[in-house]
Write a protein that holds these residues in place. Structure first.
Motif, PDB file in Angstrom:
ATOM      1  N   LEU A 151      21.285  58.132  35.916  1.00  0.00           N
ATOM      2  CA  LEU A 151      21.883  57.610  34.685  1.00  0.00           C
ATOM      3  C   LEU A 151      21.132  56.318  34.370  1.00  0.00           C
ATOM      4  O   LEU A 151      21.440  55.272  34.932  1.00  0.00           O
ATOM      5  N   HIS A 206      21.127  54.149  32.171  1.00  0.00           N
ATOM      6  CA  HIS A 206      21.852  52.991  31.642  1.00  0.00           C
ATOM      7  C   HIS A 206      23.194  52.800  32.342  1.00  0.00           C
ATOM      8  O   HIS A 206      24.113  52.214  31.784  1.00  0.00           O
ATOM      9  N   GLY A 207      23.283  53.300  33.565  1.00  0.00           N
ATOM     10  CA  GLY A 207      24.546  53.235  34.295  1.00  0.00           C
ATOM     11  C   GLY A 207      24.584  52.189  35.382  1.00  0.00           C
ATOM     12  O   GLY A 207      25.558  52.117  36.126  1.00  0.00           O
ATOM     13  N   ALA A 240      22.953  54.478  39.687  1.00  0.00           N
ATOM     14  CA  ALA A 240      23.917  55.344  39.001  1.00  0.00           C
ATOM     15  C   ALA A 240      23.315  56.726  38.810  1.00  0.00           C
ATOM     16  O   ALA A 240      22.139  56.864  38.480  1.00  0.00           O
ATOM     17  N   ASP A 248      29.043  62.451  26.421  1.00  0.00           N
ATOM     18  CA  ASP A 248      28.924  61.005  26.662  1.00  0.00           C
ATOM     19  C   ASP A 248      30.214  60.405  27.230  1.00  0.00           C
ATOM     20  O   ASP A 248      30.170  59.735  28.262  1.00  0.00           O
ATOM     21  N   ARG A 274      30.792  58.779  31.113  1.00  0.00           N
ATOM     22  CA  ARG A 274      31.296  57.415  31.307  1.00  0.00           C
ATOM     23  C   ARG A 274      32.560  57.416  32.162  1.00  0.00           C
ATOM     24  O   ARG A 274      32.720  56.597  33.060  1.00  0.00           O
ATOM     25  N   LEU A 310      30.765  57.359  35.960  1.00  0.00           N
ATOM     26  CA  LEU A 310      30.681  55.908  36.131  1.00  0.00           C
ATOM     27  C   LEU A 310      32.039  55.346  36.543  1.00  0.00           C
ATOM     28  O   LEU A 310      32.133  54.498  37.405  1.00  0.00           O
ATOM     29  N   SER A 335      33.691  50.581  35.493  1.00  0.00           N
ATOM     30  CA  SER A 335      32.269  50.239  35.563  1.00  0.00           C
ATOM     31  C   SER A 335      31.915  49.244  34.457  1.00  0.00           C
ATOM     32  O   SER A 335      32.384  49.374  33.326  1.00  0.00           O
ATOM     33  N   TYR A 364      29.339  49.320  32.944  1.00  0.00           N
ATOM     34  CA  TYR A 364      28.479  50.076  32.033  1.00  0.00           C
ATOM     35  C   TYR A 364      29.246  51.135  31.237  1.00  0.00           C
ATOM     36  O   TYR A 364      28.649  51.935  30.540  1.00  0.00           O
ATOM     37  N   VAL A 365      30.577  51.135  31.336  1.00  0.00           N
ATOM     38  CA  VAL A 365      31.377  52.158  30.666  1.00  0.00           C
ATOM     39  C   VAL A 365      31.226  52.094  29.143  1.00  0.00           C
ATOM     40  O   VAL A 365      31.409  53.095  28.463  1.00  0.00           O
ATOM     41  N   THR A 367      28.399  51.492  27.589  1.00  0.00           N
ATOM     42  CA  THR A 367      26.990  51.728  27.293  1.00  0.00           C
ATOM     43  C   THR A 367      26.741  53.231  27.192  1.00  0.00           C
ATOM     44  O   THR A 367      27.172  53.992  28.060  1.00  0.00           O
ATOM     45  N   GLN A 418      25.525  56.757  27.686  1.00  0.00           N
ATOM     46  CA  GLN A 418      24.946  57.382  28.866  1.00  0.00           C
ATOM     47  C   GLN A 418      24.236  58.704  28.560  1.00  0.00           C
ATOM     48  O   GLN A 418      23.293  59.070  29.246  1.00  0.00           O
TER      49      GLN A 418
END
Length: 177
Positions: free
Chosen positions: A48, A50-51, A55, A95, A99, A103, A107, A109-110, A112, A114
């Motif tokens: 991932l 962007h995780g 990730a 998506d 998340r 994630l 997270s 990054y939730v 962001t 994915q």
């Protein structure tokens, strides 16, 4: 259950590899969680991007869920928006599913996106998915989606031990999201 690992040493007599039974590997993987990344053969996990650090998306969990729920195609729904802004009727798109279920809602990054093109490319490279377009009740027009390659799913699922119940993705969890 105890397992013995075989240690393989290098020319300098230093340990290089530990070889262990597959069942031990699977148990270790679940105990360690995301602290260590194990890659089977490039198809069990995809990164991932962007995780956050290390990730990854567990392709086995995703495919098992989609197959069990008879979901043959799922909208990608790439969105650069906070998780809470996904309407309820879009919770069953890729998506928000990533998340929430890969994630976790705690997270950092939730919020962001994915389901990036890079992630979709990785899923397609597994051979288990193909890009497609579909009509979905939550959208006014056909949207980008990924479709399961039904011919490859049974063979893929048979390569791994069954998931424990707590590892599986469940629709009931999505209703609460």
């Amino acid at each position: 259950m105890r397992f013995t690992a075989q240690i393989i040493y290098g020319a300098d007599a230093q340990p290089l590899f530990a070889v262990l039974p597959y069942e031990a590997y699977v148990r270790l993987q679940h105990q360690v969680g995301s602290a260590v990344t194990f890659e089977d053969d490039g198809q069990r996990f995809v990164s991932l991007p962007h995780g956050g650090p290390k990730a990854r998306l567990d392709v086995l969990r995703l495919v098992e869920f989609l197959a069990r729920e008879n979901i043959l195609e799922i909208p990608v729904n790439q969105r650069a928006q906070v998780y809470e802004k996904f309407p309820q009727d879009q919770q069953m798109t890729l998506d928000p599913l990533i998340r929430r279920d890969f994630l976790g809602l705690k997270s950092p990054y939730v919020n962001t996106m994915q389901a990036t093109n890079e992630l979709i490319d990785s899923l397609v490279r597994t051979g288990l998915f193909e890009r497609s377009k579909m009509k979905h009740k939550a959208f006014f027009r056909a949207v980008n989606s990924v479709k399961l390659n039904l011919e490859k799913v049974p063979e893929f699922l048979e390569r791994f031990p069954p998931l424990a119940e707590e590892e599986k993705i469940h629709l009931a969890e999505m209703a609460c999201a």
